[in-house]
Write an enzyme that holds these catalytic residues in place. Structure first.
Site, PDB file in Angstrom:
ATOM      1  N   GLU B 279     -80.215 -43.643 -39.598  1.00 33.82           N
ATOM      2  CA  GLU B 279     -79.500 -44.338 -38.537  1.00 33.82           C
ATOM      3  C   GLU B 279     -78.577 -45.406 -39.121  1.00 33.82           C
ATOM      4  O   GLU B 279     -77.496 -45.657 -38.599  1.00 33.82           O
ATOM      5  CB  GLU B 279     -80.514 -44.964 -37.570  1.00 33.82           C
ATOM      6  CG  GLU B 279     -79.882 -45.396 -36.277  1.00 33.82           C
ATOM      7  CD  GLU B 279     -80.912 -45.640 -35.168  1.00 33.82           C
ATOM      8  OE1 GLU B 279     -82.014 -45.055 -35.228  1.00 33.82           O
ATOM      9  OE2 GLU B 279     -80.589 -46.410 -34.258  1.00 33.82           O
ATOM     10  N   GLU B 282     -75.525 -43.659 -40.468  1.00 38.15           N
ATOM     11  CA  GLU B 282     -74.734 -43.241 -39.315  1.00 38.15           C
ATOM     12  C   GLU B 282     -73.979 -44.437 -38.733  1.00 38.15           C
ATOM     13  O   GLU B 282     -72.787 -44.350 -38.424  1.00 38.15           O
ATOM     14  CB  GLU B 282     -75.684 -42.666 -38.256  1.00 38.15           C
ATOM     15  CG  GLU B 282     -75.012 -42.066 -37.053  1.00 38.15           C
ATOM     16  CD  GLU B 282     -76.044 -41.581 -36.026  1.00 38.15           C
ATOM     17  OE1 GLU B 282     -77.159 -42.134 -35.975  1.00 38.15           O
ATOM     18  OE2 GLU B 282     -75.731 -40.656 -35.269  1.00 38.15           O
ATOM     19  N   CYS B 299     -84.653 -44.133 -30.631  1.00 38.17           N
ATOM     20  CA  CYS B 299     -86.081 -43.973 -30.952  1.00 38.17           C
ATOM     21  C   CYS B 299     -86.931 -43.809 -29.709  1.00 38.17           C
ATOM     22  O   CYS B 299     -88.018 -43.267 -29.764  1.00 38.17           O
ATOM     23  CB  CYS B 299     -86.614 -45.197 -31.690  1.00 38.17           C
ATOM     24  SG  CYS B 299     -85.665 -45.591 -33.125  1.00 38.17           S
ATOM     25  N   SER B 319     -77.287 -42.724 -31.199  1.00 39.68           N
ATOM     26  CA  SER B 319     -77.531 -42.223 -32.545  1.00 39.68           C
ATOM     27  C   SER B 319     -78.059 -40.792 -32.426  1.00 39.68           C
ATOM     28  O   SER B 319     -78.847 -40.498 -31.534  1.00 39.68           O
ATOM     29  CB  SER B 319     -78.570 -43.102 -33.229  1.00 39.68           C
ATOM     30  OG  SER B 319     -79.124 -42.414 -34.320  1.00 39.68           O
ATOM     31  N   LYS B 358     -93.641 -40.247 -25.183  1.00 46.43           N
ATOM     32  CA  LYS B 358     -93.706 -39.446 -26.410  1.00 46.43           C
ATOM     33  C   LYS B 358     -94.340 -38.081 -26.132  1.00 46.43           C
ATOM     34  O   LYS B 358     -94.058 -37.110 -26.830  1.00 46.43           O
ATOM     35  CB  LYS B 358     -94.508 -40.187 -27.485  1.00 46.43           C
ATOM     36  CG  LYS B 358     -93.803 -41.402 -28.060  1.00 46.43           C
ATOM     37  CD  LYS B 358     -92.749 -41.014 -29.075  1.00 46.43           C
ATOM     38  CE  LYS B 358     -91.866 -42.202 -29.431  1.00 46.43           C
ATOM     39  NZ  LYS B 358     -90.646 -41.806 -30.148  1.00 46.43           N
ATOM     40  N   GLU B 361     -91.464 -36.219 -24.907  1.00 46.02           N
ATOM     41  CA  GLU B 361     -90.523 -35.965 -26.007  1.00 46.02           C
ATOM     42  C   GLU B 361     -90.971 -34.771 -26.851  1.00 46.02           C
ATOM     43  O   GLU B 361     -90.179 -33.885 -27.168  1.00 46.02           O
ATOM     44  CB  GLU B 361     -90.405 -37.215 -26.888  1.00 46.02           C
ATOM     45  CG  GLU B 361     -89.396 -37.073 -28.020  1.00 46.02           C
ATOM     46  CD  GLU B 361     -89.357 -38.289 -28.941  1.00 46.02           C
ATOM     47  OE1 GLU B 361     -90.440 -38.788 -29.323  1.00 46.02           O
ATOM     48  OE2 GLU B 361     -88.255 -38.728 -29.279  1.00 46.02           O
ATOM     49  N   GLU B 366     -85.808 -28.623 -27.740  1.00 44.75           N
ATOM     50  CA  GLU B 366     -85.094 -28.682 -29.023  1.00 44.75           C
ATOM     51  C   GLU B 366     -86.016 -29.056 -30.180  1.00 44.75           C
ATOM     52  O   GLU B 366     -85.642 -28.943 -31.332  1.00 44.75           O
ATOM     53  CB  GLU B 366     -83.886 -29.626 -28.947  1.00 44.75           C
ATOM     54  CG  GLU B 366     -84.183 -31.073 -28.596  1.00 44.75           C
ATOM     55  CD  GLU B 366     -84.101 -31.355 -27.096  1.00 44.75           C
ATOM     56  OE1 GLU B 366     -84.421 -30.435 -26.304  1.00 44.75           O
ATOM     57  OE2 GLU B 366     -83.736 -32.477 -26.728  1.00 44.75           O
ATOM     58  N   CYS B 501     -92.504 -51.165 -27.976  1.00 48.50           N
ATOM     59  CA  CYS B 501     -93.627 -50.219 -27.934  1.00 48.50           C
ATOM     60  C   CYS B 501     -94.983 -50.899 -27.791  1.00 48.50           C
ATOM     61  O   CYS B 501     -95.932 -50.292 -27.283  1.00 48.50           O
ATOM     62  CB  CYS B 501     -93.638 -49.370 -29.195  1.00 48.50           C
ATOM     63  SG  CYS B 501     -92.038 -48.626 -29.522  1.00 48.50           S
TER      64      CYS B 501
END
Lengths: 163, 663
Positions: B279, B282, B299, B319, B358, B361, B366, B501
């Site tokens: 990141e 990037e 994230c 990102s 999560k 996720e 994908e 978190c």
């Protein structure tokens, strides 16, 4: 169904504009939309929530809170049979059965497929002197019998057939 | 000025700016029972448990009453006691009392208050059936049979997260809390952050448990089961075993995981270090080129879904890095299958996360290779505590253990990911080194309890403006400013849960600011105690980058893509269809982005134009609720041709062109 939504979409936009897309005016907006559609279609409520910046769950909450709003399509003629105490003892249930049979409605369905009639029961119309009473749209009919009720329905059907 | 006082059960208590009577009464060391009062969301006054007797005013709910000088308040009269018991009994009458099998058992407010008030019998019968349980979501299970209608979830989702998935529907006896149109939870705008679970006083909302699947994998001799632990878990799991918030129990957690039967114990912070490198690079590239700025962090999966739903025009600014959990997953399935010489299907990756999103996720398509996911199971902090208890492990007596190599080694930069501001700080430490400006540690400007923070940091002659925001309603406010040009940033870190978190939906339920600060400090202390503080110093990571991760491979394994998620998932609606076949077909996108860019006005202008020009008979008009071109709205499609950034003039021009062809 598609066309029912179709023609009136312009009106929805107009209604939103007239109320300046003000979220505080959600109730009058929904009322006016229901006047157009006879009910509140899901797509339109979703569009209204986007336009007003509200979550769809809020709009849904308001629409389900008030018994005035209905989320399923209603017929052109809404037949309300009073089943309050006075009407009930005067055998209002026989009116309900007669109408349901005449309209071919099952116990679950309340609206005819051609969207002409919706059958509803209400707790009391406040017309106990006329028991048993029914209301079709805004018009009250008193001292009904199964025969006179069916006759009334038939007359409406005939009138509609001419249009 | 004379100080204002109230009298609570004979005790004098000063009023010092508290927002309601309830907060003042607390200072007399009296904790009134409540279901619907949370200091961080609006006062609702629904549960009536906090009723007090105010002299001259009778019974009043203390949460929605302001304290006034001279008030004489009683909190414990016969009437109040009877009333409270009655409320609890009425709640229990319409509450599935299968407490022993309820996920909330032991932490349930209804259970606690019923016991506290000595409710030993319920005089009322249940008269309505319960609505069925909804487990359609990958992250959250909704059980209406437990709901006490306090509305906490409704308000947290609306006020703190500005998502508003849930609201009350129906009225009276039929009242329920549901998503719009009573749709299954898994199909609506829910971003899976789990903040509703944290405020739910009962078991009506809970994380979707994956414990059974994990046990099955552990008991399967063919499977190698590896586990990764997210930073925030190590400073909160202890709370389930009597430790204070913020107490780091990494050592015991590792030993417990070995005892449970996991084959390798790794640290998500290793993958966080990798995220920083990816990141950071990037970001520097974008910064130097001046492209797609501000860069948003990626994230947090709840934030990612939020952006996909509400800010599809900003997706190029996110990102492309996968989150540490997913980087870890794809790295494991790629590297460990070779090292251990096993099939992908036989390697089971489990993550322990402070987060319910999560779970969602890990199920995103994908992140699958065929039928096999990169991360097989996601357990919340709570679920891990349950497994430890199930095995009968005496957690507090365990000798500490250590992580396995190589994916168990991390720098402090990877550990602070669990705090809001941590990702930014980690990236800055890396950027400072990369720009040859030496070490940059302890960037305190980035820390703090505020949910929106702005920091201007200079690295040599490079000056960066950073936005750090947690809580999605705060994020929305900040991004709207960026959109309107009022604010300008180079990097924006978004975490869906306030504080990051450490306050995730899978964490112990306390969201007390003091507890959160202690957990945050726990992670900062861990950073200080580690040998390295910048991700690029991680020797195992250096080796990995050198040996195995070519640029191409890194891109394949560690980066992802985003998609617009229609907020209105409906088919197009046909607005006008002429009797004969249409010569002209106009489709207007009225999805959120296009709507905001004036699509409705455009629609009105176009329909007027059609009517005025006598084209009603030959024109078909339909509305779609997203053309997936949100950055380019408003979007109008005329006879199949897509017009982006469409204006009335442009559409008319196209209509004339098509019409002349038709004739």
């Amino acid at each position: 169904m598609e066309n029912a939504i179709a023609v009136k979409f312009d009106r929805v936009c107009q209604i939103l504009e007239q109320h300046q897309r003000d979220p505080h005016k959600l109730i009058p907006i929904l009322q006016e939309i229901q006047e157009e559609y006879q009910y509140l279609p899901e797509e339109i409520m979703t569009f209204v929530s986007t336009a007003l910046g509200l979550s769809t769950s809020q709009v849904y909450g308001v629409a389900t809170f008030y018994s005035h709003f209905t989320l399923s399509p209603k017929g052109k003629y809404v037949v309300k049979v009073c089943d309050g105490t006075a009407c009930h003892v005067k055998k209002s249930t026989s009116l309900i059965d007669a109408i349901a049979e005449e309209l071919g409605l099952s116990s679950s369905g309340k609206t005819t497929e051609d969207l002409l009639f919706t059958l509803e029961t209400v707790a009391c119309l406040g017309a106990c002197g006329l028991a048993p009473a029914i209301v079709i749209n805004e018009q009250v009919y008193g001292h009904m019998t199964p025969e006179s009720t069916v006759q009334l329905i038939k007359e409406i059907k005939a009138k509609e057939a001419q249009i | 000025m004379k100080k204002a006082y109230i009298t609570v059960d004979g005790i004098h208590v000063p009023i010092e700016g508290e927002k309601n009577l309830l907060e003042v009464i607390r200072k007399a060391n009296i904790e009134l029972p409540t279901f619907c009062y949370h200091s961080e969301i609006s006062v609702y006054g629904a549960c009536r448990m906090c009723m007090v007797d105010i002299e001259g005013r009778g019974l009043q709910p203390s949460c929605s009453t302001s304290a006034a000088d001279g008030m004489v308040v009683k909190t414990n009269t016969k009437e109040i006691r009877n009333l409270r018991k009655m409320i609890v009994e009425l709640m229990l009458a319409h509450h599935d009392q299968n407490c022993t099998t309820c996920p909330k058992s032991g932490e349930c407010r209804l259970q606690e208050i019923a016991q506290q008030l000595g409710v030993s019998k319920v005089r009322f019968k249940q008269i309505h059936d319960f609505a069925p349980l909804d487990d359609s979501s990958d992250a959250i299970v909704r059980d209406p049979s437990k709901c006490v209608l306090c509305g906490d979830c409704v308000r947290v989702c609306n006020e703190i997260q500005s998502v508003g998935v849930l609201d009350f529907a129906q009225r009276g006896f039929s009242s329920t809390v549901v998503a719009s149109f009573d749709k299954p939870f898994g199909t609506v705008e829910c971003v899976n952050c789990g903040q509703c679970i944290k405020v739910c006083p009962v078991g009506a909302l809970s994380p979707k448990s994956q414990i059974d699947g994990v046990w099955e994998a552990i008991h399967d001799p063919k499977k190698k089961v590896v586990v990764q632990i997210a930073p925030a878990v190590r400073v909160s799991l202890g709370e389930y075993f009597g430790y204070k918030p913020g107490a780091a129990t990494s050592g015991q957690i590792i030993t417990a995981l070995r005892m449970l039967g996991f084959d390798q114990i790794y640290d998500t912070a290793f993958a966080a270090d990798l995220t920083v490198l990816q990141e950071g690079d990037e970001f520097l590239e974008r910064y130097l080129k001046g492209q797609n700025l501000p860069q948003f962090t990626s994230c947090c999966p709840a934030w990612v879904k939020f952006a996909e739903q509400y800010y599809p025009d900003m997706l190029p600014n996110l990102s492309t890095c996968k989150s540490p959990q997913q980087m870890f997953g794809s790295l494991c399935k790629d590297q460990l299958t070779k090292i251990l010489d096993i099939e992908r299907e036989d390697l089971v990756v489990v993550s322990i996360m402070p987060c319910t999103a999560k779970k969602y996720e890990a199920k995103r398509p994908e992140f699958f290779e065929g039928d096999n996911p990169d991360v097989d199971f996601v357990l919340t902090t709570k679920e891990l505590s349950l497994m430890i208890k199930e095995q009968g492990i005496e957690f507090e007596k365990l000798e500490p253990g250590s992580y396995d190599m190589p994916f168990g080694f991390k720098t402090g930069a990877g550990v602070i990911f669990g705090n809001s501001g941590g990702v930014s700080e980690a990236v800055l430490r890396y950027a400072a080194a990369k720009l040859n400006h030496g070490k940059m540690l302890d960037v305190r400007e980035l820390r703090g309890p505020e949910s929106t923070r702005v920091a201007e940091i200079s690295i040599g002659d490079v000056s960066l403006r950073l936005g750090i925001v947690s809580g999605l309603a705060n994020a929305r406010r900040l991004i709207d400013k960026v959109r309107s040009g009022e604010e300008n940033f180079d990097l924006i870190e978004v975490m869906a849960c306030c504080g990051g978190c450490i306050n995730g939906g899978g964490q112990p339920t306390s969201s007390d600011q003091e507890h959160l600060s202690k957990r945050a400090k726990g992670l900062q202390d861990q950073d200080k105690m580690l040998q390295f503080h910048s991700s690029q110093e991680n020797p195992y990571l250096q080796e990995l980058m050198r040996e195995d991760l070519t640029e191409e491979k890194a891109h394949e394994l560690l980066h992802t893509f985003y998609q617009n998620r229609k907020r209105i998932t409906l088919d197009d609606i046909m607005i006008r269809r002429p009797e004969q076949e249409a010569e002209l077909s106009i489709k207007i996108c009225l999805g959120t982005s296009c709507f905001l860019r004036g699509a409705q006005t455009l629609y009105s202008q176009l329909t007027d134009y059609i009517t005025q020009n006598g084209l009603d008979e030959v024109t078909e008009i339909s509305a779609s609720f997203c053309n997936e071109l949100c950055q380019k709205g408003p979007v109008v499609t005329i006879n199949g041709k897509i017009l982006e950034h469409c204006t009335f003039e442009r559409a008319v021009q196209e209509l004339k062109k098509v019409k002349s062809f038709a004739h």
